[in-house]
Design a protein around this motif. Structure first.
Motif, short mmCIF file in Angstrom:
data_model
loop_
_atom_site.label_atom_id
_atom_site.label_comp_id
_atom_site.label_asym_id
_atom_site.label_seq_id
_atom_site.Cartn_x
_atom_site.Cartn_y
_atom_site.Cartn_z
N PHE A 139 0.85 -1.30 -0.20
CA PHE A 139 0.03 0.01 -0.03
C PHE A 139 0.80 1.39 -0.11
N SER A 140 2.11 1.15 -0.04
CA SER A 140 2.97 2.29 -0.06
C SER A 140 4.54 1.97 -0.45
N GLU A 141 5.24 2.62 -0.91
CA GLU A 141 6.66 2.53 -1.29
C GLU A 141 7.43 2.16 0.04
N GLU A 142 7.08 2.79 1.22
CA GLU A 142 7.83 2.42 2.46
C GLU A 142 7.32 0.96 2.74
N GLN A 143 6.14 0.43 2.67
CA GLN A 143 5.81 -0.96 2.99
C GLN A 143 6.54 -1.84 2.12
N PHE A 144 6.86 -1.46 0.79
CA PHE A 144 7.41 -2.26 -0.07
C PHE A 144 8.70 -2.54 0.23
N GLU A 145 9.45 -1.32 0.68
CA GLU A 145 10.97 -1.67 0.89
C GLU A 145 10.93 -2.26 2.27
#
Length: 215
Positions: A139-145
């Motif tokens: 749900f976000s680039e932060e979660q992806f990373e």
């Protein structure tokens, strides 16, 4: 082992998986996302598919209470791992390792990734790889990373590969934001591939570390 890693849309009747089985001579096992199998009746169908095509199937399914459950089916059609999804505030449920034809396979269901660093301890002397079926994209680039970082930590700790995949559609709690994800990290923590917003299936060879993106 040759593993087909798929990123299908949510669907009721296993259409994507059945279509991919036309490539059956190219792989030994498939990895599909959490909740890809829509109901308990489809689990029975999938067992027959595994037996017919002699393929190991790793995925997850929704039960009659609409709860996600772990699922791994042997090429014989027998279920070798089936359990509830671990609550986020508890330890990783067992079993989270299954044996299949000489392979020891770890299993983390979606957000169980955040419990796997500790939770897989003591369940096997060694793991050939860890499968990580994910429900929907990040749900976000932060979660992806964050999830890639956590998968990397787990791979290094257990000295094994970890492979994850999500659906191509849907979003967490229908928030409207989704970054479809698929990845393969080796036992040293190096990414063999990390896919962001590319929902094509991949054929991967765990022995040679080759990746072929399928049309």
């Amino acid at each position: 082992m040759r593993l087909l890693v798929a990123q299908p849309n949510h669907e009721p009747h296993l259409e994507h998986l059945l279509k991919e089985m036309s490539r059956q001579d190219s792989f030994d096992a498939v990895l599909y996302p959490e909740g890809y199998v829509a109901d308990e009746a489809s689990v029975k169908t999938l067992c027959e598919v595994a037996k017919t095509y002699k393929k190991l199937i790793i995925t997850g399914y929704r039960n009659s209470n609409n709860k996600d459950r772990a699922l791994m089916i042997h090429p014989s059609g027998d279920i070798i791992l089936e359990r509830a999804k671990s609550p986020m505030d508890e330890q990783l449920y067992r079993p989270s390792v299954a044996e299949a034809d000489g392979l020891s396979i770890g299993y983390l269901l979606c957000v169980e990734l955040l419990q796997g660093y500790v939770g897989l301890e003591g369940q096997a002397k060694s793991l050939d790889f860890i499968a990580h079926p994910i429900g929907v994209g990040m749900f976000s680039e932060e979660q992806f990373e964050l999830w890639i970082e956590e998968a990397t930590r787990i791979a290094v700790k257990y000295n094994t590969m970890i492979i994850g995949t999500s659906h191509a559609d849907g979003s967490y709690r229908n928030c409207g934001i989704s970054i479809p994800i698929s990845y393969w990290i080796d036992s040293t923590g190096q990414p063999i591939y990390i896919s962001r917003n590319d929902t094509r299936s991949r054929m991967i060879n765990l022995d040679t570390r080759q990746v072929n993106v399928l049309d």
